[in-house]
Design a protein around this motif. Structure first.
Motif, PDB file in Angstrom:
ATOM      1  N   GLY A 169       0.819  -1.214   0.000  1.00 18.60           N
ATOM      2  CA  GLY A 169       0.000   0.000   0.000  1.00 18.60           C
ATOM      3  C   GLY A 169       0.852   1.262   0.000  1.00 18.60           C
ATOM      4  N   ALA A 170       1.931   1.249   0.770  1.00 18.57           N
ATOM      5  CA  ALA A 170       2.839   2.400   0.798  1.00 18.57           C
ATOM      6  C   ALA A 170       3.523   2.580  -0.555  1.00 18.57           C
ATOM      7  N   LEU A 171       3.983   1.476  -1.150  1.00 13.64           N
ATOM      8  CA  LEU A 171       4.604   1.560  -2.478  1.00 13.64           C
ATOM      9  C   LEU A 171       3.629   2.095  -3.525  1.00 13.64           C
ATOM     10  N   ALA A 172       2.391   1.643  -3.449  1.00 15.13           N
ATOM     11  CA  ALA A 172       1.375   2.128  -4.393  1.00 15.13           C
ATOM     12  C   ALA A 172       1.147   3.623  -4.207  1.00 15.13           C
ATOM     13  N   ALA A 173       1.074   4.078  -2.967  1.00 17.75           N
ATOM     14  CA  ALA A 173       0.870   5.511  -2.704  1.00 17.75           C
ATOM     15  C   ALA A 173       2.065   6.328  -3.186  1.00 17.75           C
ATOM     16  N   ILE A 174       3.259   5.836  -2.948  1.00 14.48           N
ATOM     17  CA  ILE A 174       4.462   6.540  -3.400  1.00 14.48           C
ATOM     18  C   ILE A 174       4.507   6.575  -4.925  1.00 14.48           C
ATOM     19  N   PHE A 175       4.171   5.460  -5.552  1.00 18.12           N
ATOM     20  CA  PHE A 175       4.138   5.394  -7.005  1.00 18.12           C
ATOM     21  C   PHE A 175       3.103   6.380  -7.565  1.00 18.12           C
ATOM     22  N   MET A 176       1.927   6.432  -6.956  1.00 22.13           N
ATOM     23  CA  MET A 176       0.888   7.367  -7.409  1.00 22.13           C
ATOM     24  C   MET A 176       1.337   8.816  -7.214  1.00 22.13           C
TER      25      MET A 176
END
Length: 132
Positions: free
Chosen positions: A93-100
């Motif tokens: 979830g953190a990686l997805a948020a950072i990617f977004m």
């Protein structure tokens, strides 16, 4: 594939839908708190359409890019435990948020706390589906 392997695979297939539902709920809660009220036509409709046309495809790619490889590593090293699954969900979830945030710098579609919460909740549901 064993019976458990099939359940784990089904959980991975359902993960984008589950994550999108949690994203929508989290976004609506955040909007309700921020605005003091939810507007059915504005907030709910926009989140519903955004989840369908943007959130679901993004969640699908997150599962392919982050979750499936991490699952493969955990499965081959025999490290699939509730603790590791929940921590992995938070990390994904953190990686997805950072990617977004990198992809859309001004967008608040998936902030870090929401991304981590969605990842944690999705991992918990995956655990229930896989029945570990």
């Amino acid at each position: 594939m064993t019976h458990d392997g099939r359940r784990e695979f089904v959980g991975l297939l359902l993960a984008p839908v589950i994550a999108t539902l949690f994203w929508g709920l989290g976004t609506l809660v955040w909007l309700g708190i921020a605005n003091g009220v939810l507007l059915a036509r504005k907030d709910v409709l926009v989140v519903l359409l955004g989840g369908l046309f943007f959130g679901l495809p993004v969640a699908f790619f997150v599962v392919i890019l982050f979750t499936a490889p991490l699952y493969a590593v955990l499965a081959t090293t025999n490290r699939i435990s509730l603790k590791n699954v929940l921590l992995s969900g938070i990390a994904v979830g953190a990686l997805a948020a950072i990617f977004m945030r990198w992809l859309l710098p001004d967008a608040t579609l998936l902030n870090l706390p929401l991304g981590m919460g969605v990842g944690l909740a999705t991992a918990a549901v995956w655990w229930l589906i896989a029945r570990h």
